[in-house]
Each structure stands twice: as structure tokens, then as C-alpha cells.
Enzyme design. Structure first.
Site, mmCIF file in Angstrom:
data_model
loop_
_atom_site.group_PDB
_atom_site.id
_atom_site.type_symbol
_atom_site.label_atom_id
_atom_site.label_comp_id
_atom_site.label_asym_id
_atom_site.label_seq_id
_atom_site.Cartn_x
_atom_site.Cartn_y
_atom_site.Cartn_z
ATOM 1 N N ASP A 13 0.817 -1.225 0.000
ATOM 2 C CA ASP A 13 0.000 0.000 0.000
ATOM 3 C C ASP A 13 0.844 1.266 0.000
ATOM 4 O O ASP A 13 0.435 2.292 0.537
ATOM 5 C CB ASP A 13 -0.961 0.031 1.208
ATOM 6 C CG ASP A 13 -1.810 -1.214 1.287
ATOM 7 O OD1 ASP A 13 -2.252 -1.676 0.230
ATOM 8 O OD2 ASP A 13 -2.018 -1.725 2.400
ATOM 9 N N LYS A 16 2.191 2.323 -5.145
ATOM 10 C CA LYS A 16 2.914 1.901 -6.360
ATOM 11 C C LYS A 16 2.099 2.162 -7.626
ATOM 12 O O LYS A 16 2.648 2.530 -8.659
ATOM 13 C CB LYS A 16 3.258 0.398 -6.267
ATOM 14 C CG LYS A 16 4.181 0.067 -5.115
ATOM 15 C CD LYS A 16 4.431 -1.417 -4.995
ATOM 16 C CE LYS A 16 3.276 -2.234 -4.475
ATOM 17 N NZ LYS A 16 2.896 -1.991 -3.076
ATOM 18 N N GLY A 40 -4.204 -4.041 -4.327
ATOM 19 C CA GLY A 40 -5.183 -3.038 -4.728
ATOM 20 C C GLY A 40 -4.430 -1.786 -5.125
ATOM 21 O O GLY A 40 -3.821 -1.144 -4.283
ATOM 22 N N HIS A 41 -4.398 -1.495 -6.417
ATOM 23 C CA HIS A 41 -3.653 -0.338 -6.888
ATOM 24 C C HIS A 41 -4.626 0.726 -7.379
ATOM 25 O O HIS A 41 -5.519 0.438 -8.164
ATOM 26 C CB HIS A 41 -2.700 -0.755 -8.015
ATOM 27 C CG HIS A 41 -1.574 -1.628 -7.536
ATOM 28 N ND1 HIS A 41 -0.736 -2.323 -8.357
ATOM 29 C CD2 HIS A 41 -1.138 -1.884 -6.274
ATOM 30 C CE1 HIS A 41 0.157 -2.988 -7.637
ATOM 31 N NE2 HIS A 41 -0.073 -2.738 -6.373
ATOM 32 N N GLN A 220 2.145 -5.851 -3.113
ATOM 33 C CA GLN A 220 2.512 -5.985 -1.697
ATOM 34 C C GLN A 220 3.839 -5.254 -1.415
ATOM 35 O O GLN A 220 4.165 -4.314 -2.110
ATOM 36 C CB GLN A 220 2.597 -7.464 -1.269
ATOM 37 C CG GLN A 220 1.250 -8.171 -1.182
ATOM 38 C CD GLN A 220 0.695 -8.604 -2.520
ATOM 39 O OE1 GLN A 220 1.398 -9.199 -3.310
ATOM 40 N NE2 GLN A 220 -0.549 -8.307 -2.786
HETATM 41 P P1 IMP Z 1 -2.742 -12.685 1.674
HETATM 42 O O1 IMP Z 1 -1.752 -12.114 0.725
HETATM 43 O O2 IMP Z 1 -4.171 -12.393 1.289
HETATM 44 O O3 IMP Z 1 -2.500 -14.130 1.973
HETATM 45 O O4 IMP Z 1 -2.519 -11.924 3.083
HETATM 46 C C1 IMP Z 1 -1.339 -12.062 3.847
HETATM 47 C C2 IMP Z 1 -0.947 -10.760 4.506
HETATM 48 O O5 IMP Z 1 -0.518 -9.838 3.520
HETATM 49 C C3 IMP Z 1 -2.088 -10.054 5.263
HETATM 50 O O6 IMP Z 1 -1.551 -9.374 6.397
HETATM 51 C C4 IMP Z 1 -2.609 -9.047 4.275
HETATM 52 O O7 IMP Z 1 -3.241 -7.950 4.882
HETATM 53 C C5 IMP Z 1 -1.297 -8.640 3.605
HETATM 54 N N1 IMP Z 1 -1.481 -8.153 2.244
HETATM 55 C C6 IMP Z 1 -1.692 -8.887 1.122
HETATM 56 N N2 IMP Z 1 -1.792 -8.098 0.052
HETATM 57 C C7 IMP Z 1 -1.604 -6.846 0.478
HETATM 58 C C8 IMP Z 1 -1.540 -5.577 -0.178
HETATM 59 O O8 IMP Z 1 -1.672 -5.447 -1.404
HETATM 60 N N3 IMP Z 1 -1.317 -4.511 0.625
HETATM 61 C C9 IMP Z 1 -1.127 -4.614 1.953
HETATM 62 N N4 IMP Z 1 -1.180 -5.761 2.613
HETATM 63 C C10 IMP Z 1 -1.405 -6.871 1.879
#
Ligand code: IMP
Length: 425
Positions: A13, A16, A40-41, A220
Site C-alpha cells: 500500500d 505503487k 489493490g492499486h 505488496q
Molecule cells: P494474503 O496475501 O491475502 O494471503 O494476506 C497475507 C498478509 O498480507 C495479510 O496481512 C494481508 O493484509 C497482507 N497483504 C496482502 N496483500 C496486500 C496488499 O496489497 N497490501 C497490503 N497488505 C497486503
């Protein structure tokens, strides 16, 4: 043959999407290499506001080819929705035949597994990303290219769905998924996606050979990396620079630059240690002002001061040669701003980032406090418009992280960007 990576340097977040949309004007290919629709971009420009989860953030530039690499896990329902919403045709979007599919049972299992973890839940986005990567590593995954061979796929699905249903019903007491529904879905995906499915290595490689610019789009952030992040509170892929090579099929010598995108402060969504977290009113104020709510899940993001120890570590494991700092304007008007420059762990001072989550949860941040600024940095685009206070803050971040800043983002819109040095030079 320059490729330029734009990598999340914190816990995701970092903004990017906005930066990639800005840079994509001068690139031929924008390629995503990891994650799925957990990302989420947000892209805001004259054409509107775009909230993207899967397609790369170069889609607003008609000249650019957008690539979803083999390292990504793809939920075709989400992909088709984004293709439809953005009128993308196969001349502008390609998805690797080797990317893995997120299937309906992955989404079911993601949520059942989180419920089972109870207090130890990771706080996943619930999009099936983790279980899809588990299947990939277990060699039980389905690849996007398999959609093009429906008979063989149906045969594999018969076996896989039967086993997944054993787990769903017998271990978790959940409702089974229907094999025929899943097969029908894959047939629909095959019909609607077939023209987009390609081996994308050549798209990226040919562009590099032709001396065109390729932007490698992170999802991420480094501190959520499966290997280098705060395990087990991580995502199931490698957002760090190493993931770009395996996730796209390109070589390290392709790189002209590797930028880390840092927010001017920190945020984290979901569970896991967060040393500089600001609790209470002050954190709430930043969250509201900056709209720090997840693009994917709408969850409130946790807020923290800039963590220089984590930043330095992120720069080390990614080899950043540029910092891109976003959301600087959010700090306008603050009396003073803190930067974490070291940690105290069990009574000892350290400037090393302990990746062990239990240890990280015990650290006490050691802060340096620097004066804030009253002038607005919002929407400034020229270095001369940068006030002395903000300039001093940026300079201190550069010293702490050990990497020069090339771009500052001063608002969510594409044009609200201040270039200090050309990252794509
Ligand atoms: P998952 O990727 O859905 O398995 O989540 C694993 C961890 O990564 C959790 O703490 C999510 O909140 C975090 N996470 C996954 N994708 C994002 C992102 O795009 N931004 C921020 N946190 C993320």
C-alpha cells in the site's frame, strides 16, 4: 535493455499504482510478477479513478503492453471483470500461460484456514492467494494455459476437487464445492480469456532486446515477502526483487534501476509486528486524513512512523538504487515528525531488523524527532517548491535508508508528482 523495478519497500500500500501510471508514459511494457488480487492499486488521472487488483497499472496508456507474469496467481473472474471495465484487448494485455489459477476452492480454504487460526490469524485478504501458491509448490496447482485443454483440465479437476472437498468437509466441516460448477466455470474462462493467454517471456524479452523500457510492477511489499518479511505474517509470494526474475522469466542484467516505494510514514494491514505503530488519536487522524483503508478489503490500515531500520533492511534485500516517497503531503502541518532510526531489543540498541516476528514484536523503536513544516507540499511539482522542513525530512530519510530519492508523490493524481531525478534515465 533497461528494465526498471518499482517495488513496495514496506508492508504494501505504498502507492505503487500511482507511480507506475506516472512512469508508464515512457515505457513499452508494464509487467506484474507476483501476488494476485490481494493487491489493490489506485490510479487517478484525467481518464478517471481506477481501482485495479490484477491488471498492471499501465492500462491508461494506449501504447503500453500490460503483462501478468507467471509468478502471479490469477482469479479469472477478477481478471475478466477488470478487462471488461477497462476495455482491454489482447493487444494491450497478456497473461502468462504459466501463471497459476486461483480456483473457487482456494478462496473457500483461505477463509476456513484463517478461521482455524483464531487469535493467530494472519489477516489475509481472503482472496485464495495463499492456498493457490500452496498448490503451486505442492505441484497440485492449475496453470492458466491448462484452460486451453479442457478435457485434460476436467480430468485433473475431478481428482483435485474431490480431494479438496475431503479437506473442506471432513477437516473444516464446510460446504463442498460442486465439480460441475467448477468445470463450467473453467470452460467459460477458457472461452473468454483464450486470446490473452501467451508465453509472456518473449513480450518482456523482445522489448528489452529492442531497447524499449519495461517497468516491473510490484505488489505488496518487501516486509510481506515470504522469505524476507515478518514471517509468518507475510503473503505467500516474493514481492522483493528476486521475485521479479522468477515471476517474469528475465535476467538480472536487464535492470537499469530498482526503486523502493516508501510512504512518508508506514502502514500495515492485517496482523503481525509493527514496531512504529501509532495507537490512538494520532494514528486515527492520519488514517482519516490519508484515507488509509484497504483498496481490496476496506479494512482500516494500521499507521506508524517511518521505520528507518526496516527501510534500510528493505533497501539491502532489494538493492534499491532509488527511493520513491509517496504521501508526503499527508505530513503537512504536523508540529513534529518522528523517524525510527534504531531499535532497542531486550535492553540492547541495534540498527539491524530482526526478521523473527516474535523478536520484532518486542522491539522498542528509538526515535529522532524533527520539526514539521507549515507550508503545503500538496500537488507541488518542482524542486524549488519544496519547503525547507520537508526537504530536511526527505534528506534524513535518505541518510537513514542509505538510498537517494528520485521521485516524490505529492497527491493521488498522476500530475501531483515531483521528479528530483529521472528514474528511467
Ligand atoms: P494474503 O496475501 O491475502 O494471503 O494476506 C497475507 C498478509 O498480507 C495479510 O496481512 C494481508 O493484509 C497482507 N497483504 C496482502 N496483500 C496486500 C496488499 O496489497 N497490501 C497490503 N497488505 C497486503
Amino acid at each position: 535493455m533497461p528494465a526498471y523495478a518499482v517495488i513496495g519497500a514496506q508492508w504494501g500500500d505504498e502507492g505503487k499504482g500511482k507511480i507506475i501510471d506516472f512512469l508508464a508514459e515512457n515505457a513499452a511494457v508494464i509487467a506484474r510478477y507476483s501476488g494476485g488480487n490481494n493487491a489493490g492499486h489506485t490510479v487517478i488521472n484525467d481518464a478517471g479513478t481506477f481501482k485495479l487488483h490484477l491488471v498492471p497499472s499501465g492500462i491508461c496508456w494506449p501504447h503500453a503492453m500490460n503483462v501478468i507474469g507467471n509468478g502471479v496467481v490469477v482469479d479469472p473472474e477478477v481478471l475478466l471483470k477488470e478487462i471488461g471495465e477497462n476495455n482491454l484487448d489482447p493487444t494491450r494485455l497478456a497473461v502468462s500461460d504459466r501463471a497459476h489459477l486461483i480456483m473457487p476452492y482456494h478462496v473457500v480454504l483461505d477463509n476456513l484456514e484463517e478461521a482455524r487460526r483464531g487469535n493467530a490469524a494472519i489477516g489475509t485478504t481472503g482472496r485464495g492467494v495463499g492456498p493457490a501458491y500452496v498448490d503451486k509448490v505442492a505441484r497440485e496447482g492449475l496453470r492458466v494455459g491448462e484452460l486451453l485443454n479442457p478435457e485434460a483440465l476436467a480430468s485433473r479437476l475431478t481428482e483435485i476437487v474431490s480431494f479438496k472437498n475431503e479437506i473442506i468437509t471432513k477437516i473444516y466441516g464446510g460446504d463442498p464445492v460442486d465439480l460441475n460448477d467448477v468445470i463450467a466455470l473453467t470452460n467459460k474462462w477458457a472461452t473468454e480469456l483464450s486470446e490473452y493467454i501467451r508465453p509472456v517471456e518473449n513480450l518482456v524479452g523482445d522489448a528489452l532486446d529492442n531497447d524499449e523500457k519495461v517497468i516491473v510492477e510490484g505488489a505488496q511489499g518487501a516486509l510481506l515477502d515470504m522469505d524476507h518479511g515478518t514471517y509468518p505474517f507475510v503473503t505467500s509470494s516474493n514481492p522483493t526483487v528476486g521475485g521479479t526474475l522468477t515471476g517474469l522469466g528475465m535476467g538480472p542484467r536487464s535492470y537499469g534501476g530498482v526503486a523502493g516505494v516508501f510512504k512518508a510514514y508506514c502502514t500495515r494491514v492485517g496482523a503481525g509486528p509493527f514496531p512504529t505503530e501509532i495507537h490512538g488519536e494520532q494514528g486515527d487522524k492520519i488514517r482519516e486524513q490519508a484515507g488509509e483503508f484497504g483498496t481490496t478489503t476496506g479494512r482500516a490500515r494500521r499507521i506508524g512512523w517511518f521505520d528507518g531500520v526496516a527501510g534500510r533492511y528493505s533497501a539491502r534485500v532489494n538493492g534499491f538504487d532509488a527511493m520513491i516517497i509517496t504521501k508526503l503531503d499527508i505530513l503537512d502541518g504536523w508540529d513534529e515528525i518522528k523517524i525510527c532510526v534504531a531499535y532497542e531489543i531486550d535492553g540492547e540498541r541495534t540498527d539491524q531488523f530482526p526478521v523473527d516476528a516474535a523478536k520484532l514484536a518486542r522491539v522498542k523503536p528509538i526515535y529522532e524527532t524533527i520539526p514539521g513544516w507549515t507550508e503545503s507540499t500538496r500537488a507541488i511539482t518542482e524542486p524549488e517548491q519544496l519547503n525547507d522542513g520537508a526537504r530536511a525530512y526527505i534528506k534524513r530519510l535518505e541518510e537513514v535508508v542509505g538510498v537517494p530519492t528520485k521521485i516524490l508523490s505529492t497527491g493521488p493524481r498522476r500530475e501531483e508528482t515531483l521528479v528530483l531525478e529521472d528514474f528511467l534515465a
